[in-house]
Design a protein around this motif. Structure first.
Motif, PDB file in Angstrom:
ATOM      1  N   ALA A 211       0.818  -1.376  -0.030  1.00 22.47           N
ATOM      2  CA  ALA A 211      -0.060   0.091   0.046  1.00 22.47           C
ATOM      3  C   ALA A 211       0.721   1.272   0.038  1.00 22.47           C
ATOM      4  N   TRP A 212       1.973   1.433   0.899  1.00 28.03           N
ATOM      5  CA  TRP A 212       2.775   2.633   0.762  1.00 28.03           C
ATOM      6  C   TRP A 212       3.447   2.679  -0.376  1.00 28.03           C
ATOM      7  N   LEU A 213       3.925   1.460  -1.083  1.00 28.62           N
ATOM      8  CA  LEU A 213       4.579   1.864  -2.452  1.00 28.62           C
ATOM      9  C   LEU A 213       3.653   2.379  -3.591  1.00 28.62           C
ATOM     10  N   CYS A 214       2.374   1.905  -3.529  1.00 28.90           N
ATOM     11  CA  CYS A 214       1.471   2.418  -4.186  1.00 28.90           C
ATOM     12  C   CYS A 214       1.051   3.831  -3.964  1.00 28.90           C
ATOM     13  N   ALA A 215       1.032   4.159  -2.891  1.00 32.56           N
ATOM     14  CA  ALA A 215       0.853   5.685  -2.284  1.00 32.56           C
ATOM     15  C   ALA A 215       2.058   6.435  -2.736  1.00 32.56           C
ATOM     16  N   LEU A 216       3.213   6.025  -2.500  1.00 30.83           N
ATOM     17  CA  LEU A 216       4.446   6.865  -2.805  1.00 30.83           C
ATOM     18  C   LEU A 216       4.569   7.025  -4.439  1.00 30.83           C
ATOM     19  N   ALA A 217       4.053   5.919  -5.438  1.00 27.50           N
ATOM     20  CA  ALA A 217       3.960   6.018  -6.676  1.00 27.50           C
ATOM     21  C   ALA A 217       2.923   7.183  -7.216  1.00 27.50           C
ATOM     22  N   GLY A 218       1.836   6.986  -6.454  1.00 24.61           N
ATOM     23  CA  GLY A 218       0.947   8.372  -6.857  1.00 24.61           C
ATOM     24  C   GLY A 218       1.080   9.650  -6.276  1.00 24.61           C
ATOM     25  N   GLY A 219       1.860   9.803  -5.202  1.00 25.23           N
ATOM     26  CA  GLY A 219       2.324  11.019  -4.595  1.00 25.23           C
ATOM     27  C   GLY A 219       3.277  11.524  -5.489  1.00 25.23           C
ATOM     28  N   THR A 220       4.453  10.902  -6.190  1.00 30.91           N
ATOM     29  CA  THR A 220       5.280  11.105  -6.896  1.00 30.91           C
ATOM     30  C   THR A 220       4.776  11.719  -8.262  1.00 30.91           C
ATOM     31  N   VAL A 221       3.598  11.448  -8.946  1.00 37.58           N
ATOM     32  CA  VAL A 221       3.080  11.886  -9.972  1.00 37.58           C
ATOM     33  C   VAL A 221       2.510  13.069  -9.537  1.00 37.58           C
ATOM     34  N   VAL A 222       1.850  13.252  -8.204  1.00 37.06           N
ATOM     35  CA  VAL A 222       1.350  14.599  -7.845  1.00 37.06           C
ATOM     36  C   VAL A 222       2.368  15.594  -7.589  1.00 37.06           C
ATOM     37  N   VAL A 223       3.451  15.179  -7.345  1.00 35.66           N
ATOM     38  CA  VAL A 223       4.468  16.496  -7.133  1.00 35.66           C
ATOM     39  C   VAL A 223       4.715  16.846  -8.478  1.00 35.66           C
TER      40      VAL A 223
END
Length: 330
Positions: A313-325
């Motif tokens: 879950a954390w890796l998925c969130a990190l991937a999404g957060g990277t796209v947001v930034v």
């Protein structure tokens, strides 16, 4: 009997923002007569005079605020704007540069410096660079991109101006002056000015709502994952599952808030992923993260003691957060 001065300052700011600066002035004058040592009230008065097109009294009020202390950054910004309106560009630039020097991380100082420099033909190239730095400091503020677009427009940098205005409209779809300037840039470049349909307007408004929500969701999930991991050491327990459940509820609140804006916005939100690929990518990543997190929460409450789903879950969130930034800075 005038209102308490703090109440008057808040009310005056609301009136000025609503396009009623003269009413704000009428409210602040008696308040300042009763309490002439209130620097924020002098700043509010200067802002109202500027909005009313009265730079002389605005400069006088801003100088009073500078003498009294308080928020010196605000007073210096107002001083610079008033001097610029009076055509005293050299003095305005000095005041704006001092504001930026004293508060190097305050994007509002850079915005004022860019505005002041752009009003002087000799400073317009520097104005573009200063405004660009303001967008780097505050990529979520439509005002920074609007000022960058205005500065680029004055030096005929059509590409920068168009990109800046488009970003400003994405952040604030209601800015009609920005929309008009964008049409001007496109006309100068020889491209036809698009006429936005109601559907396009709704999609732009939905995007302006959903991207800040994604930013908050990224912060909660990316920070919350390691915290849950620490809370569950050496082995997660049902108590860890309760904490995870609270995190899921917080995420649900963040996700559902944009949908509370009305039926038209909800409909636009449903169609947004088809028109904005970055939204689809982020929504998929965060959706997977939340789905795994919900399953892990349920498993913990039933007695499981594994942390592997949390890592996924954390890796998925990190991937999404990277796209947001990247979406905010690109």
């Amino acid at each position: 009997m005038s209102e308490p001065i703090t109440t008057a300052v808040v009310r005056a700011a609301e009136l000025t923002a609503s396009g009623l600066p003269h009413r704000a002035i009428a409210l602040l004058r008696p308040a300042l007569a009763a309490d002439p040592l209130h620097p924020e009230a002098w700043c509010g008065l200067a802002a109202a005079h500027l909005d009313a097109g009265e730079p002389d009294p605005a400069l006088e009020a801003a100088k009073r605020a500078l003498v009294l202390g308080g928020d010196r950054s605000w007073a210096q910004r107002l001083t610079a704007l008033a001097l610029s309106e009076l055509g005293r560009h050299t003095e305005a630039a000095v005041a704006a540069r001092e504001c930026a020097r004293r508060a190097p991380g305050d994007w509002r100082c850079l915005v004022v410096l860019a505005e002041v420099l752009a009003s002087d033909p000799g400073g317009r190239r520097e104005a573009v660079a200063v405004a660009r730095e303001a967008t780097r400091l505050a990529p979520e503020q439509a005002r920074t991109f609007q000022v960058l677009g205005d500065a680029a427009l004055r030096v005929r940098d059509w590409g920068t101006a168009e990109h800046a205005y488009r970003t400003a409209l994405r952040l604030d779809p209601s800015a009609e002056d920005v929309r008009a300037n964008l049409a001007t840039v496109r006309r100068k470049r020889g491209a036809p000015a698009p006429t936005a349909s109601p559907a396009a307007e709704a999609l732009a408004a939905a995007h302006a709502l959903v991207w800040p929500a994604f930013s908050r969701l990224a912060a909660v999930l990316v920070i919350g994952g390691p915290l849950l991991l620490l809370a569950g050491m050496p082995r997660p327990t049902p108590a860890t599952g309760a904490l995870s459940g609270a995190l899921v509820l917080l995420c649900a609140v963040i996700v559902l808030r944009p949908a509370a804006r009305g039926r038209a916005v909800r409909r636009a939100l449903l169609h947004l992923p088809r028109h904005r690929p970055e939204v689809a990518v982020v929504a998929t990543a965060f959706g997977l993260a939340l789905l795994v997190l919900v399953g892990w929460t349920a498993a913990l409450l039933l007695g499981a003691s594994t942390v592997q789903p949390l890592v996924v879950a954390w890796l998925c969130a990190l991937a999404g957060g990277t796209v947001v930034v990247l979406g905010r800075t690109g």
